[in-house]
Design an enzyme around this catalytic site. Structure first.
Site, PDB file in Angstrom:
ATOM      1  N   HIS A 157       7.195 -44.780  10.712  1.00 27.57           N
ATOM      2  CA  HIS A 157       7.790 -43.741  11.561  1.00 27.57           C
ATOM      3  C   HIS A 157       9.186 -44.192  11.985  1.00 27.57           C
ATOM      4  CE1 HIS A 157       7.883 -40.323  14.252  1.00 27.57           C
ATOM      5  NE2 HIS A 157       8.378 -41.106  15.188  1.00 27.57           N
ATOM      6  N   ASP A 207       0.711 -40.112  14.918  1.00 26.02           N
ATOM      7  CA  ASP A 207       1.494 -41.313  15.286  1.00 26.02           C
ATOM      8  C   ASP A 207       0.858 -42.074  16.452  1.00 26.02           C
ATOM      9  OD1 ASP A 207       3.432 -40.671  13.339  1.00 26.02           O
ATOM     10  OD2 ASP A 207       4.500 -39.388  14.753  1.00 26.02           O
TER      11      ASP A 207
END
Length: 205
Positions: free
Chosen positions: A109, A150
């Site tokens: 990410h 996430d």
């Protein structure tokens, strides 16, 4: 040597960092399959050049999301992959895939989780949000995948300063340089069974 599947949606620079890491002996793994959620992306060319089998499994080709999920799971299982790397993969994974490969799915990410992450935060949207907020630091995060967006345990992070004259493009380029370093490092540790999960904490042996 661990068998890996890499899932992509774009140009595949993160995929290339893993291909290079295997080629130079830093990663004790083998990519047995590349799955792309989009046809025609350059990541597929990278796979072809490296002699890696690749498939396009696009959600647009399925009338039902459940069928798209099932196709991904079947392809992963048929490949014999022991671990999955999400390298710029922009589609979601099904609960079945996450459960089948629990603790064996790694994602990257382009920000410092838990900031600027979650639903809707992907690609350049992340960097734009960082700049809009006026943050002084961004960075890259490598983490295990769970059923959230996430929210999985963090393997590695590295900060990148946000410069006064940064644009989305310049910030993205510097964050990507970090991704290309810490993603292969994380994959190498995974292949060596050196990542141990205790609750939310990943310990490196």
């Amino acid at each position: 040597m661990k068998k890996l599947a890499v899932m992509v949606s774009g140009g595949g620079t993160d995929l290339q960092s893993i291909i290079d890491g295997i080629a130079n002996g830093k990663i004790a793994g083998e990519i047995v399959l590349v799955i792309s959620s989009k046809p025609g992306v350059y990541a597929l060319t990278r796979a072809e050049k490296a002699g890696i089998p690749a498939k396009v499994i696009s959600p647009r080709d399925f009338a039902r999301q459940e069928d798209f999920f099932a196709a991904n799971l079947a392809a992963l299982q048929e490949s014999g992959a022991e671990g999955i790397i999400l390298a710029g993969y922009l589609s979601i994974l099904s609960k079945e895939v996450v459960e089948a490969y629990a603790g064996r799915i790694i994602n990257t990410h382009p920000a410092l989780i838990p900031s600027f992450c979650g639903k809707g935060f992907y690609g350049n949207r992340v960097h734009q949000a960082v700049l809009d907020y006026g943050a002084k630091l961004s960075g890259a995060t490598i983490h295990f995948v769970d059923e959230g967006a996430d929210t999985g345990p963090i393997i590695m992070q590295e900060a990148v300063p946000v410069l006064p004259d940064d644009t989305v493009e310049t910030l993205s380029a510097r964050v990507l340089e970090v991704e290309h370093r810490i993603l292969p490092e994380s994959v190498a540790l995974f292949c060596e069974d050196r990542l141990v999960l205790h609750g939310r904490t990943v310990h490196i042996l």
